[in-house]
Design a protein around this motif. Structure first.
Motif, short mmCIF file in Angstrom:
data_model
loop_
_atom_site.label_atom_id
_atom_site.label_comp_id
_atom_site.label_asym_id
_atom_site.label_seq_id
_atom_site.Cartn_x
_atom_site.Cartn_y
_atom_site.Cartn_z
N ARG A 2 0.84 -1.20 0.00
CA ARG A 2 0.00 0.00 0.00
C ARG A 2 0.87 1.25 0.00
O ARG A 2 1.77 1.37 0.82
CB ARG A 2 -0.89 -0.02 1.24
N CYS A 3 0.60 2.14 -0.92
CA CYS A 3 1.37 3.37 -1.01
C CYS A 3 1.19 4.19 0.27
O CYS A 3 0.06 4.44 0.70
CB CYS A 3 0.90 4.20 -2.21
N PRO A 4 2.28 4.62 0.90
CA PRO A 4 2.15 5.40 2.14
C PRO A 4 1.57 6.79 1.90
O PRO A 4 1.08 7.43 2.82
CB PRO A 4 3.60 5.48 2.66
N ALA A 5 1.61 7.26 0.65
CA ALA A 5 1.09 8.61 0.37
C ALA A 5 -0.39 8.60 0.03
O ALA A 5 -1.17 9.41 0.55
CB ALA A 5 1.90 9.24 -0.76
N CYS A 6 -0.81 7.68 -0.85
CA CYS A 6 -2.21 7.72 -1.32
C CYS A 6 -2.97 6.42 -1.07
O CYS A 6 -4.15 6.32 -1.42
CB CYS A 6 -2.24 8.05 -2.82
N SER A 7 -2.32 5.43 -0.47
CA SER A 7 -2.95 4.14 -0.13
C SER A 7 -3.33 3.27 -1.33
O SER A 7 -4.00 2.27 -1.17
CB SER A 7 -4.18 4.34 0.76
N GLU A 30 7.49 2.34 -6.99
CA GLU A 30 6.87 3.60 -7.37
C GLU A 30 5.37 3.37 -7.50
O GLU A 30 4.93 2.41 -8.16
CB GLU A 30 7.43 4.08 -8.70
N CYS A 31 4.61 4.23 -6.82
CA CYS A 31 3.16 4.14 -6.87
C CYS A 31 2.68 4.51 -8.27
O CYS A 31 3.09 5.53 -8.84
CB CYS A 31 2.56 5.09 -5.83
N LEU A 32 1.78 3.68 -8.81
CA LEU A 32 1.28 3.96 -10.16
C LEU A 32 0.21 5.06 -10.16
O LEU A 32 -0.11 5.65 -11.19
CB LEU A 32 0.71 2.68 -10.79
N GLU A 33 -0.32 5.35 -8.98
CA GLU A 33 -1.34 6.41 -8.87
C GLU A 33 -0.70 7.79 -8.74
O GLU A 33 -1.02 8.71 -9.48
CB GLU A 33 -2.22 6.17 -7.63
N CYS A 34 0.20 7.92 -7.71
CA CYS A 34 0.69 9.26 -7.38
C CYS A 34 2.19 9.42 -7.61
O CYS A 34 2.75 10.47 -7.34
CB CYS A 34 0.35 9.61 -5.93
N SER A 35 2.83 8.35 -8.09
CA SER A 35 4.27 8.38 -8.39
C SER A 35 5.18 8.55 -7.17
O SER A 35 6.37 8.80 -7.32
CB SER A 35 4.61 9.46 -9.43
ZN ZN Z 1 0.49 6.66 -4.19
#
Ligand code: ZN
Length: 149
Positions: A2-7, A30-35
């Motif tokens: 789970r991305c720590p920035a945007c989940s 690297e998060c594919l949602e928020c990078s």
């Molecule tokens: Zn993210």
């Protein structure tokens, strides 16, 4: 992960390398949602080691008990704490390879063998309090074998 920035649960691995000591793999993701980028570590899960006592009870392996037992046997002897730690680590490695279950007698024997290579007097003391032998004859035979080399 789970991305720590945007989940978000969607990520890609951008870098993967083994740590310097070789015990873990470090991955940059690297998060594919928020990078956002973050790091994960992958390690070998250490299997639990179960010690079967002579009473039949099962307890979790505890290296500190070996250290305490050896330290007691080596009290006043020229066996420093690093050597004691090394004996405990060696014994742990040996019995883990034989695991996931090991008898307390097997551990006692491994400690005795390791200690006999370092200091005979300490080994004798350890053996004298070590409950794995059924009787004195076993104990004397063992000491005879250990001190032969
Ligand atoms: Zn993210």
């Amino acid at each position: 992960m789970r991305c720590p920035a945007c989940s978000s649960l969607d990520d890609k691995v951008v870098d993967s390398r083994t740590t310097d000591d070789g015990t873990a793999v470090r991955r940059r993701r690297e998060c594919l949602e928020c990078s956002s980028r973050y790091t994960t570590f992958e390690r070998l899960e250490e299997a639990p080691l179960v010690v079967i006592k002579s009473s039949g009870d099962e307890v979790a392996f505890d290296r500190a008990k070996i250290v305490a037992g050896v330290a007691l046997a080596a009290k006043g002897r020229p066996v420093d704490e690093h050597v004691i730690e090394a004996i405990a680590a060696d014994v742990e490695e040996t019995v883990r390879l034989e695991g996931p279950q090991v008898t307390s007698e097997r551990i006692g024997r491994a400690v005795l063998e390791a200690l006999a290579r370092v200091d005979g007097v300490s080994a004798l003391r350890f053996a004298s309090v070590y409950k794995g032998f059924d009787d004195l004859a076993d104990f004397e035979r063992e000491i005879g074998l250990l001190t032969k080399n």
